[in-house]
Design an enzyme around this catalytic site. Sequence first.
Site, PDB file in Angstrom:
ATOM      1  N   HIS A 107       0.818  -1.210   0.000  1.00 20.40           N
ATOM      2  CA  HIS A 107       0.000   0.000   0.000  1.00 20.40           C
ATOM      3  C   HIS A 107       0.854   1.264   0.000  1.00 20.40           C
ATOM      4  CE1 HIS A 107      -4.160  -1.706   1.226  1.00 20.40           C
ATOM      5  NE2 HIS A 107      -3.489  -2.573   0.486  1.00 20.40           N
ATOM      6  N   HIS A 269      -2.316 -12.512  -2.203  1.00 20.08           N
ATOM      7  CA  HIS A 269      -3.358 -13.212  -1.454  1.00 20.08           C
ATOM      8  C   HIS A 269      -2.980 -14.655  -1.134  1.00 20.08           C
ATOM      9  CE1 HIS A 269      -6.749 -10.214  -2.716  1.00 20.08           C
ATOM     10  NE2 HIS A 269      -5.809  -9.677  -1.954  1.00 20.08           N
TER      11      HIS A 269
END
EC number: 1.11.1.21
Length: 740
Positions: A107, A269
């Site tokens: 991020h 993920h």
Amino acid sequence: MFKSTLPIAAAISVALTSMVLPAKALAANEAKTNQFWWPDQLSLSPLRQHGAESNPYGEQFNYAKEFASLDLAMLKKDIQTTLTDSKSWWPADWGHYGPLMIRMAWHSAGVYRVHDGRGGASGGQQRFAPLNSWPDNVNLDKARRLLWPVKQKYGRKISWADLMVLSGNVALESMGFKTFGFAGGRTDDWEPDLVYWGPETAMLSDKRRDKKGKLKGPLAAVEMGLIYVNPEGPHGKPDPLLAANDIRMSFGRMAMNDEEIVALLAGGHTLGKAHGAKKPNGCVGAEPAAADIEAQGLGWKNKCGTGVGADTISSGLEGAWTVTPTQWSSNYLDNLMNFNWVLTKSPAGAKQWIPDNKAAANLVPDAHIPNKRHAPIMFTTDIALKEDPQFRKIVERFRADPTQFDLAFAKAWFKLTHRDMGPRARYVGAEVPSEVLMWQDPIPAINYQLITDKDIKQLKKQITNSGLTTSELVRTAWAAASSHRVTDMRGGANGARINLEPQNSWAVNNPKELGKVLAKLEGIQARFNKKSAKTKVSLADVIVLGGATAIENAAAKAGNRITVPFSPGRADASQAQTNVKSFNYLKPKADGFRNFYTDDSYSSPAEMLVDKANSLGLNVPEMTVLIGGMRALDANYDASSYGVLTNNPGVLTNDFFVNLLDMKTVWSKDKSNAGIYIGHDRASGTEKWQATPVDLIFGSSSELRAIAEVYASDDADKKFINDFTKAWVKVMQLDRFDLK
């Protein structure tokens, strides 16, 4: 050229705060900006940020040198120790903070966008509002606090910007993944960056698309406060194919192709979990920027249950994707393709997907409660990789060859975390990979002797006698160098890519004239290089030297003898080393320095000038003096007379400022030419000048006029020339990282 159901993410945002400034925050004694009273007034704030005086280490601090002296192996060992040292105030999932650190690094870097080069990991902007309080960054404040002892130990030798990315790398390595490498060299900012993140006034809202659903302007994320896309689907609608469209658009605007998108989503993920133990309403407190002072910069305090561990609320989605959430594997790909996924809701009410096979209900170990197990989950954005035909082909290819998946993720992760650093010349450290990648905009190494002062004098003479005008040489040098963006350190004169596609075809570069100028400069280069087997000069250096020569000659015509500083050492890239699509993102929609403006510009001509100056790292005086000099040098992109407020074009004088501020001239709009203004003699009414808003703003804006007055004064001749020369050289050397 002047011509239905509220998505869980939105519910969390409302629960945390709307992020719209409350009226009580506008204290009676708080100073209001001029833009508060006069919203249309030009803001120069972008040109006043990140000043050297804001750096507590001082203007002479050399971070690259400090990082190079760091014991990188020891630092990585300390980070790895931190990853498994679970703290009671924020217990680690499965006893490992690795996935949290990966999300933090992702991020931090993931706000990068290709259209203007803004965002990215450099600067460590995730420490500051608004990024530190975006809904998509919920609870990443804890990741940075966990790393504080490491940062405290190494101090000035490791920036937060580097530490966040490095921690993501170490996290991956600690969980069995081989990374592609790591480069240090990201300096820290000391204040929030002034970036246009979107038109919205509330978090997790979307007013940034055109009628076709495409994102407007330079934006890349699909909603305010998101890094990329809504994991539940567009606007919370769990439609995988619509989600695939958003994914491709958003990631594409962050420089990723389909293969890189699949690799990043699948790789990211593979590890960790999402957190949505309970509904946020009544549980989750304010984000860091709105939290009480005693929270000491931490936000999202959860008062439900223990508030941490098994009770954690972050995105609102809940669960892990794989059976080994702290060990690298290809299980994500297997789960995605093997199971039939059905829509369900998390405990927090978020839309997510689980296998329809009840046998899968006990595959995933709980992150905190022993002997408790769960079904794997997928987001709508995960299912998109299966449902979209192009994404699915890549998933199947990766699944058939996990080693290909590993390499693709390694390279995509490296690109994600290094994209905004610019060329390899800025990389520092023992783990810089040796492989040269196309997106790094490679430039060949110099394998010859550089030209001497004597050679420079000889080349200047040849340039002067070439028949090229001052304006042509200045325009060409500016076109080459001003393609640089300090936002992501791309572009510039080095590489001479002004001679290659796509830059040699851009309208702003006046291709016909550019071709003529470059042909003559190439001839000068070829003749010089033919004379010596050892000493060579690049076209890039000749282009910049041509601009310097023109400025010296223009100053001499005004009675001032100057020497424009010039440092050889640029090299020439080839077309094969130049990605046309990637470089087209550098194509300016406006360049006020050349009086160029297009109808698809993001904002007004004056605002686009400030934006361009900001992308060149200029301050207000530098922008001002460059405008005055470029107009005097008759350097408009199309050789128009707009703003050339002098009777001696091509001569380096302060005439632009003198004549702009002359009260004998009165200005009015040109009724037959939108965006153009006519200057008439106040007494006779005779037309004297034509100008654009970019020109007139230096007399209209009180701040810019104050600086223009300095350069219009009777004693300003020498100062104007010296300041212009200094600012010009700064632009010419923006990409000369070897000189810094």
